[in-house]
Design a protein around this motif. Sequence first.
Motif, PDB file in Angstrom:
ATOM      1  N   SER A  20       1.082  -0.854   0.418  1.00 23.47           N
ATOM      2  CA  SER A  20       0.050  -0.208   0.139  1.00 23.47           C
ATOM      3  C   SER A  20       0.636   1.129  -0.268  1.00 23.47           C
ATOM      4  CB  SER A  20      -1.071   0.083   1.153  1.00 23.47           C
ATOM      5  OG  SER A  20      -1.254  -1.088   1.532  1.00 23.47           O
ATOM      6  N   ASP A  46      -6.151   1.027   0.497  1.00 20.70           N
ATOM      7  CA  ASP A  46      -6.822   0.448   1.917  1.00 20.70           C
ATOM      8  C   ASP A  46      -8.152   1.495   2.001  1.00 20.70           C
ATOM      9  OD1 ASP A  46      -4.888  -1.524   1.087  1.00 20.70           O
ATOM     10  OD2 ASP A  46      -3.970  -0.800   3.235  1.00 20.70           O
ATOM     11  N   GLY A  55      -4.086  -3.500   9.307  1.00 21.75           N
ATOM     12  CA  GLY A  55      -3.113  -3.279   7.935  1.00 21.75           C
ATOM     13  C   GLY A  55      -2.819  -3.788   6.483  1.00 21.75           C
ATOM     14  N   ILE A  56      -4.709  -4.389   6.394  1.00 22.79           N
ATOM     15  CA  ILE A  56      -4.281  -5.283   5.427  1.00 22.79           C
ATOM     16  C   ILE A  56      -5.262  -4.950   4.166  1.00 22.79           C
ATOM     17  CG2 ILE A  56      -3.749  -8.129   6.538  1.00 22.79           C
ATOM     18  CD1 ILE A  56      -6.891  -7.791   6.539  1.00 22.79           C
ATOM     19  N   THR A  57      -5.307  -5.120   3.259  1.00 23.34           N
ATOM     20  CA  THR A  57      -5.534  -5.054   2.201  1.00 23.34           C
ATOM     21  C   THR A  57      -6.785  -6.245   1.717  1.00 23.34           C
ATOM     22  OG1 THR A  57      -4.065  -3.660   0.903  1.00 23.34           O
ATOM     23  CG2 THR A  57      -6.001  -3.807  -0.459  1.00 23.34           C
TER      24      THR A  57
HETATM   25 MG    MG Z   1      -1.687  -2.748   1.939  1.00 22.85          MG
END
Ligand code: MG
Length: 605
Positions: A20, A46, A55-57
């Motif tokens: 990201s 995101d 903190g993840i897509t």
């Molecule tokens: Mg990300």
Amino acid sequence: FPCEVIRNFSIIAHIDHGKSTLADRLLELTGTIETKSTGLNQQVLDKLKVERERGITVKAQTASMIYMAHGKQHLLNLIDTPGHVDFAWEVSRSMAACQGAVLLVDASQGVQAQSISVFHVAKERGLKIIPVLSKIDLPASQPERIAAQLQSTFGIDPSEILYISAKTGKGVEGVLQAIVDRIPSPSGNTHSPLKAFMFDSLYDRYRGVISLVSIQDGIIQKGDKIASCYTRRKYEITEVGVMHPEEMPTSSLQPGQVGYIACNMKESSEAHIGDTLHRVGVPVDPMPGFQPSKAMVYAGVFPVDSNDFIKLEESIKRAYRSVTVQRESSTALGQGCRLGFLGTLHMDVFRQRLEDEYDASIIITAPTVPYKVVYKDRTVMISNPTEFPDTSDTASQVKVVQEPVVNASIIVPEEYLGEMMTLCFAHRAENLDHRYLDSGSTSEASARTILTCTLPLSEIVTDFFDQLKSRSSGYASFDYEDGGYQTSDLSKMVFLLNGKPVDALALIVHRSAQQEVGRKWVQKLHKVIPRQLFEVPIQAAVGKKIIARETLSAMRADVTAGLYGGHYERKLKHLENQKESKRKMKRIGSVDLPQEAFFNILSTK
Ligand code: MG
Ligand code: GDP
């Protein structure tokens, strides 16, 4: 929208390796978004709150940008892929819309479990891979060592590797250059029949479903009548455009372009990732390899207030792609929905989104995987424990029960290898194997090992990932792929209150875990169930056999007895309260259970 030359690419990486952040830098460098003078980055790609928190897509997001190179305007279409194994199918679909991929590897962490899986997907799709080592600004980064890992693990030529810091911006321009120079143009013919590949969808409260498409052939514009190869349904296009990075309407989308279309599609469940769209009356061959997303984890979802059921069902159907929905009713929890998810992360994300966006109070039952129950003459798929037959009863005619397994891989520094093996064995691992990924470095860094095994899917749907992280001090990375079905010694465990089963609490348990699971749940129930006017036995049973038992002792009959004398009003109030709370009670046999108790039972692991 100018497009002399088109490049379609995605950034692929293990979680946290900086995908990201790099995407934001690319958007800034091309003037697509404003440069932030303060703070690290805003990570515009995101979009979901849960994604920012974790903190993840989760959902693939796409953005188009214009980049000048060699005196020409290049239209660069970034297709951001989800960064989690639950979405493996969607990752593979997003990549099908690309001709190249930037393989990002954190120069301090090195190759991780998902680096390997995403690399293989990209390779299988024949994408041009641009290897990039990120975070070279970190003191702990070891670019030479990790470059050697890329060479030994993937056969990557070290001279092709780029070294960047998405934080400081160092080397990022070189990534844009490499995208222009190394990735081939998409093919496609303006004069061929329209063929659009749907690789993602979003939901908009006002316009309904927005599909992200890559145009393989032909041109698409407002007013076109299109049809889905998979569902055969027909739609009329109301808007087309590109993501820049927000939706920006354009007059048409041309071959090779990536963009969005809005049409009269009402429910997310109509949008099938991997589907091919064509003009009504002009059918085309669908893109190969389409498979509807497969639910691997099921759970019941119930509104806390049963009046909310219709609202809940509607919002689920409308807004949640890749969630399969069926009605379910439970004596304990009332009317609800049985939902199928791609994995546990998918389920958690769903739960959080539903709570955030629709402010509905919901109860989600323990997750189950789909089991195959094999009888003499037929096989039945069971995704709800209450429907599972009593295998200890010979009259049930069940030959065997099979459960889904996965081929798992764990990458970990060698000092944690023993701990990881113990963890895997505790979760019924088989075919355990391991090898070295590199030999460590001369300094303090230890060698990396890759551990592979098969694990029952049911063993990893609850807290496996949390344990993996905590028992490896956060160093282990984990990935898995579908490993088919395997015969297993499983039975249904039911919990009885005063001799009556509570359907919402039924579980499918392996023989080796019966004692432990029965004991644990009975104790948990004992803690959260309020005392009744009489003694209540709490039991765990498999077939006719009682595995564990606790007894809830009776409370005193008169709740007002404890209040000191004469306060009549207060006494009355208390009785009123008690009546009020009675309404929120569910009655199981003769036992009154507040909804809260279910919350507490099901929300703790
Ligand atoms: Mg990300
Ligand atoms: P993603 O999960 O792959 O999308 O990773 P993110 O872009 O969210 O980055 C994960 C973490 O690494 C964030 O805290 C970023 O700020 C940080 N990060 C990303 N790139 C760099 C970099 O080049 N240098 C440093 N020091 N940190 C970075």
